[in-house]
Design an enzyme around this catalytic site. Structure first.
Site, short mmCIF file in Angstrom:
data_model
loop_
_atom_site.label_atom_id
_atom_site.label_comp_id
_atom_site.label_asym_id
_atom_site.label_seq_id
_atom_site.Cartn_x
_atom_site.Cartn_y
_atom_site.Cartn_z
N CYS A 232 56.80 28.75 29.56
CA CYS A 232 58.01 29.36 29.01
C CYS A 232 58.86 28.34 28.27
O CYS A 232 59.48 28.65 27.27
CB CYS A 232 58.84 29.99 30.12
SG CYS A 232 57.88 30.98 31.27
N CYS B 128 52.12 35.95 27.49
CA CYS B 128 53.03 36.91 28.12
C CYS B 128 53.66 37.85 27.10
O CYS B 128 54.33 38.82 27.48
CB CYS B 128 54.13 36.17 28.86
SG CYS B 128 55.09 35.11 27.78
FE1 FES Z 1 56.81 34.57 28.90
FE2 FES Z 1 58.28 33.13 30.45
S1 FES Z 1 56.84 34.60 31.05
S2 FES Z 1 58.16 33.04 28.32
#
Ligand code: FES
Length: 145
Positions: free
Chosen positions: A103, A33
């Site tokens: 995460c 992400c």
């Molecule tokens: Fe990247 Fe949560 S979406 S740490």
């Protein structure tokens, strides 16, 4: 979707900030992400974590898990802090949705990276601590929760 505790720590994160001249600083990123987490630890001569702060460029779940992780490691010994896994953090938060589990790894990895930095600065070896990876995306599929 999120527990009350997650919402609380997301909206009122504890221990956000920096520690000047911290005993150890760790920065990790999640390639999936692109989110980034930096963790600062102050560790006294007895190996007790006296202070812990974090900064993140990350999602709400990353904020909440880091906030809880800092609360859990404060006042702990290094050995105890190593047991603050992402699973322990998630349990303390009453769970996270499955898509958000990665995460929580960011917080665990950041603590380990900060401890690694502390060990390197002091020329010591911390039992059970391995060199942190900066890219944690490869492991997450194999983890079971
Ligand atoms: Fe990247 Fe949560 S979406 S740490």
């Amino acid at each position: 979707m999120y527990s009350e505790k997650v919402m609380d720590h997301f909206q009122h994160p504890r221990n956000v900030g920096e520690i000047e001249n911290a005993s150890g600083v760790g920065t990790v990123g999640n390639a999936k992400c692109g989110d980034i987490m930096r963790m600062y630890l102050d560790i006294d001569d007895n190996g007790i974590i006296t202070d812990c702060k974090f900064k993140t460029f990350g999602c709400g779940a990353a904020v909440a898990t880091s906030s809880m992780a800092t609360e859990l490691v404060k006042g702990k010994t290094i050995e105890e802090a190593l047991k603050v896994t992402n699973k322990a953090v998630m349990e303390a938060l009453d769970g996270l949705p499955p898509v958000k589990v990665h995460c929580s790894l960011l917080a665990e990895e950041a603590i380990h990276a900060a401890l690694w930095d502390y060990a390197e600065k002091n020329g010591i070896k911390i039992e059970g601590l391995s060199k942190p990876k900066s890219d944690i995306s490869e492991d997450e599929e194999e983890e079971e929760y």
